[in-house]
Design a protein around this motif. Structure first.
Motif, PDB file in Angstrom:
ATOM      1  N   LEU A   1       0.810  -1.226   0.000  1.00 49.92           N
ATOM      2  CA  LEU A   1       0.000   0.000   0.000  1.00 49.92           C
ATOM      3  C   LEU A   1       0.840   1.272   0.000  1.00 49.92           C
ATOM      4  O   LEU A   1       0.347   2.336  -0.375  1.00 49.92           O
ATOM      5  N   GLY A   2       2.061   1.177   0.475  1.00 53.36           N
ATOM      6  CA  GLY A   2       2.939   2.329   0.458  1.00 53.36           C
ATOM      7  C   GLY A   2       2.393   3.524   1.201  1.00 53.36           C
ATOM      8  O   GLY A   2       2.072   3.457   2.389  1.00 53.36           O
ATOM      9  N   ALA A   3       2.232   4.628   0.497  1.00 55.09           N
ATOM     10  CA  ALA A   3       1.872   5.911   1.106  1.00 55.09           C
ATOM     11  C   ALA A   3       0.466   5.935   1.683  1.00 55.09           C
ATOM     12  O   ALA A   3       0.120   6.863   2.431  1.00 55.09           O
ATOM     13  N   VAL A   4      -0.366   4.960   1.373  1.00 55.08           N
ATOM     14  CA  VAL A   4      -1.736   4.966   1.893  1.00 55.08           C
ATOM     15  C   VAL A   4      -1.738   4.921   3.418  1.00 55.08           C
ATOM     16  O   VAL A   4      -2.641   5.450   4.070  1.00 55.08           O
ATOM     17  N   LEU A   5      -0.723   4.310   4.008  1.00 54.28           N
ATOM     18  CA  LEU A   5      -0.661   4.201   5.472  1.00 54.28           C
ATOM     19  C   LEU A   5      -0.210   5.499   6.138  1.00 54.28           C
ATOM     20  O   LEU A   5      -0.368   5.651   7.354  1.00 54.28           O
ATOM     21  N   ASP A   6       0.359   6.407   5.371  1.00 50.78           N
ATOM     22  CA  ASP A   6       0.929   7.632   5.933  1.00 50.78           C
ATOM     23  C   ASP A   6      -0.117   8.427   6.717  1.00 50.78           C
ATOM     24  O   ASP A   6      -1.212   8.704   6.213  1.00 50.78           O
ATOM     25  N   GLY A   7       0.226   8.783   7.966  1.00 53.46           N
ATOM     26  CA  GLY A   7      -0.647   9.610   8.793  1.00 53.46           C
ATOM     27  C   GLY A   7      -1.738   8.854   9.521  1.00 53.46           C
ATOM     28  O   GLY A   7      -2.513   9.468  10.270  1.00 53.46           O
ATOM     29  N   ARG A   8      -1.800   7.552   9.354  1.00 54.81           N
ATOM     30  CA  ARG A   8      -2.851   6.778  10.016  1.00 54.81           C
ATOM     31  C   ARG A   8      -2.304   6.056  11.241  1.00 54.81           C
ATOM     32  O   ARG A   8      -1.101   5.817  11.354  1.00 54.81           O
ATOM     33  N   VAL A   9      -3.188   5.709  12.161  1.00 48.30           N
ATOM     34  CA  VAL A   9      -2.811   4.897  13.310  1.00 48.30           C
ATOM     35  C   VAL A   9      -3.177   3.450  12.991  1.00 48.30           C
ATOM     36  O   VAL A   9      -4.334   3.140  12.705  1.00 48.30           O
ATOM     37  N   LEU A  10      -2.162   2.604  13.020  1.00 45.46           N
ATOM     38  CA  LEU A  10      -2.355   1.189  12.736  1.00 45.46           C
ATOM     39  C   LEU A  10      -2.333   0.417  14.047  1.00 45.46           C
ATOM     40  O   LEU A  10      -1.360   0.475  14.798  1.00 45.46           O
ATOM     41  N   VAL A  11      -3.414  -0.296  14.329  1.00 45.12           N
ATOM     42  CA  VAL A  11      -3.525  -1.100  15.545  1.00 45.12           C
ATOM     43  C   VAL A  11      -3.526  -2.566  15.136  1.00 45.12           C
ATOM     44  O   VAL A  11      -4.435  -3.022  14.444  1.00 45.12           O
ATOM     45  N   ASN A  12      -2.500  -3.283  15.541  1.00 47.57           N
ATOM     46  CA  ASN A  12      -2.384  -4.684  15.175  1.00 47.57           C
ATOM     47  C   ASN A  12      -2.784  -5.559  16.353  1.00 47.57           C
ATOM     48  O   ASN A  12      -2.090  -5.614  17.365  1.00 47.57           O
ATOM     49  N   LEU A  13      -3.905  -6.248  16.237  1.00 48.70           N
ATOM     50  CA  LEU A  13      -4.395  -7.135  17.286  1.00 48.70           C
ATOM     51  C   LEU A  13      -4.152  -8.594  16.923  1.00 48.70           C
ATOM     52  O   LEU A  13      -4.910  -9.486  17.293  1.00 48.70           O
ATOM     53  N   THR A  14      -3.060  -8.818  16.196  1.00 50.21           N
ATOM     54  CA  THR A  14      -2.646 -10.143  15.768  1.00 50.21           C
ATOM     55  C   THR A  14      -1.670 -10.731  16.782  1.00 50.21           C
ATOM     56  O   THR A  14      -0.798 -10.031  17.275  1.00 50.21           O
ATOM     57  N   SER A  15      -1.793 -11.994  17.080  1.00 50.39           N
ATOM     58  CA  SER A  15      -0.905 -12.628  18.058  1.00 50.39           C
ATOM     59  C   SER A  15       0.477 -12.876  17.463  1.00 50.39           C
ATOM     60  O   SER A  15       0.618 -13.158  16.273  1.00 50.39           O
ATOM     61  N   GLY A  16       1.501 -12.775  18.318  1.00 46.41           N
ATOM     62  CA  GLY A  16       2.859 -13.024  17.869  1.00 46.41           C
ATOM     63  C   GLY A  16       3.848 -12.802  18.985  1.00 46.41           C
ATOM     64  O   GLY A  16       3.503 -12.875  20.166  1.00 46.41           O
ATOM     65  N   THR A  17       5.077 -12.489  18.622  1.00 46.76           N
ATOM     66  CA  THR A  17       6.143 -12.300  19.599  1.00 46.76           C
ATOM     67  C   THR A  17       6.467 -10.823  19.768  1.00 46.76           C
ATOM     68  O   THR A  17       6.135  -9.999  18.920  1.00 46.76           O
ATOM     69  N   SER A  18       7.174 -10.508  20.857  1.00 47.55           N
ATOM     70  CA  SER A  18       7.562  -9.122  21.095  1.00 47.55           C
ATOM     71  C   SER A  18       8.532  -8.635  20.022  1.00 47.55           C
ATOM     72  O   SER A  18       8.488  -7.470  19.623  1.00 47.55           O
ATOM     73  N   GLN A  19       9.413  -9.513  19.545  1.00 50.11           N
ATOM     74  CA  GLN A  19      10.330  -9.121  18.482  1.00 50.11           C
ATOM     75  C   GLN A  19       9.572  -8.769  17.214  1.00 50.11           C
ATOM     76  O   GLN A  19       9.862  -7.756  16.563  1.00 50.11           O
ATOM     77  N   ALA A  20       8.583  -9.572  16.865  1.00 46.96           N
ATOM     78  CA  ALA A  20       7.781  -9.279  15.682  1.00 46.96           C
ATOM     79  C   ALA A  20       7.032  -7.965  15.841  1.00 46.96           C
ATOM     80  O   ALA A  20       6.878  -7.200  14.881  1.00 46.96           O
ATOM     81  N   ALA A  21       6.554  -7.684  17.050  1.00 44.62           N
ATOM     82  CA  ALA A  21       5.846  -6.428  17.301  1.00 44.62           C
ATOM     83  C   ALA A  21       6.771  -5.235  17.089  1.00 44.62           C
ATOM     84  O   ALA A  21       6.396  -4.240  16.437  1.00 44.62           O
ATOM     85  N   ARG A  22       7.992  -5.314  17.612  1.00 47.93           N
ATOM     86  CA  ARG A  22       8.930  -4.200  17.471  1.00 47.93           C
ATOM     87  C   ARG A  22       9.361  -4.030  16.017  1.00 47.93           C
ATOM     88  O   ARG A  22       9.499  -2.902  15.535  1.00 47.93           O
ATOM     89  N   GLU A  23       9.555  -5.133  15.315  1.00 47.13           N
ATOM     90  CA  GLU A  23       9.921  -5.049  13.897  1.00 47.13           C
ATOM     91  C   GLU A  23       8.785  -4.454  13.075  1.00 47.13           C
ATOM     92  O   GLU A  23       9.014  -3.660  12.148  1.00 47.13           O
ATOM     93  N   THR A  24       7.556  -4.811  13.406  1.00 46.12           N
ATOM     94  CA  THR A  24       6.407  -4.273  12.684  1.00 46.12           C
ATOM     95  C   THR A  24       6.247  -2.782  12.968  1.00 46.12           C
ATOM     96  O   THR A  24       5.854  -2.011  12.089  1.00 46.12           O
ATOM     97  N   ALA A  25       6.561  -2.361  14.190  1.00 43.11           N
ATOM     98  CA  ALA A  25       6.513  -0.934  14.515  1.00 43.11           C
ATOM     99  C   ALA A  25       7.505  -0.156  13.664  1.00 43.11           C
ATOM    100  O   ALA A  25       7.190   0.942  13.158  1.00 43.11           O
TER     101      ALA A  25
END
Length: 305
Positions: free
Chosen positions: A92-116
């Motif tokens: 999606l590229g620039a479509v995410l710009d300026g939005r708040v993304l809330v990820n309620l997907t299960s995973g690890t803390s490392q994956a969460a930090r990498e996704t951030a």
């Protein structure tokens, strides 16, 4: 326009538009909670038919992930894992710009930090979340944990509180929600495995699990009352034997192993617990309280002090 329709329209206008991506049982529950609280809700799922019931309740179906993200400033994702979320959103590229993304997907803390970090490169503020409840509790008493920028959480806290009375902000570290999630899962499985071991033992004497359950529940409550005291000992790094020592626990563990083996019940779990206690004693903690066992859990397997 009827009076009720007019009031509903005004309510919707005063709420931040929300997008929910992923409409499994949990995703449907999330979108339904937003709708019930009057939030204009756009939904998207690979299998479009999963949106039908939500559309009937007032949700707007999006033709694509890009259209869904573009529909509002708050985007909630609930899919199978972090890789699936990024696979959907990465193009999606620039479509995410300026939005708040809330990820309620299960995973690890490392994956969460990498996704951030991934989200930041696309101009999106990122909140990681963990849902500590079944879908039926969403919108009611569900506990949902969030970590990430405080400003992003505060901006959309009213909408996020629609998902559960237990909405909790943990801190700026994006990995905290995932860490809490797996910590509670560890607690859950250890409690359930202990109950199953006990039920197997009593079953050899013809006692059914339903008879054992209320006694087990009382025992669990007793142990739960110890947690605050144990927590203080762990944080202080001192382990006074206020009730019994690890040496005393070790003797009882041996009884559990022997009883299991003599009755033909699987003894792997109690043997493993006893092995941890044996190591604690070997390291000089035999006279300490049980909280000293934390030292065994802090180290990877095979590592000795």
């Amino acid at each position: 326009m009827t009076t009720s329709t007019h009031l509903e329209g005004n309510m919707m206008q005063n709420h931040t538009p929300v997008t929910v991506i992923g409409l499994g049982l949990m995703g449907q529950a999330l979108a339904g909670a937003f709708l019930r609280d009057g939030y204009p809700t756009t939904v998207w799922n690979r299998t479009a038919a999963k949106a039908d019931q939500l559309v009937a309740q007032g949700a707007k179906p999006a033709d694509s992930v890009g259209d869904a993200v573009a529909a509002g400033p708050l985007v909630v994702v609930c899919v199978s894992d972090y890789a699936a979320a990024r696979e959907l959103l990465d193009p999606l590229g620039a479509v995410l710009d300026g939005r708040v993304l809330v990820n309620l997907t299960s995973g690890t803390s490392q994956a969460a930090r990498e996704t951030a970090e991934w989200a930041a490169r696309r101009g999106s503020a990122y909140l990681d979340g963990a849902i500590m409840a079944a879908p039926a509790a969403v919108g009611a008493d569900a506990v949902i944990l969030y970590s990430g920028p405080r400003s992003a959480f505060d901006l959309h806290a009213p909408a996020l509180r629609s998902l559960g009375a237990g909405t909790t902000y943990l801190g700026e570290d994006h990995g905290l929600s995932s860490l809490y999630d797996v910590a509670v899962l560890s607690l859950m499985w250890n409690i359930l495995n202990g109950f199953l071991q006990g039920a197997a033992l009593l079953g050899t004497a013809g006692v059914d699990a339903a008879t054992f359950a209320p006694v087990a529940k009382t025992g669990i409550g007793t142990v739960a009352d110890w947690l605050s005291g144990y927590a203080r000992q762990i944080d202080d790094g001192t382990y006074p034997a206020l009730d019994s020592t690890i040496d005393t626990h070790l003797a009882a563990m041996e009884h559990l192993v022997q009883e299991s083996e003599s009755l033909g019940v699987n003894a792997e779990l109690p043997r493993f617990v006893k092995a941890l206690a044996d190591r604690a004693v070997a390291e000089g903690h035999g006279g300490d309280g049980y909280a000293a066992m934390i030292e065994q859990f802090r180290r990877p397997a095979g590592v000795r002090p």
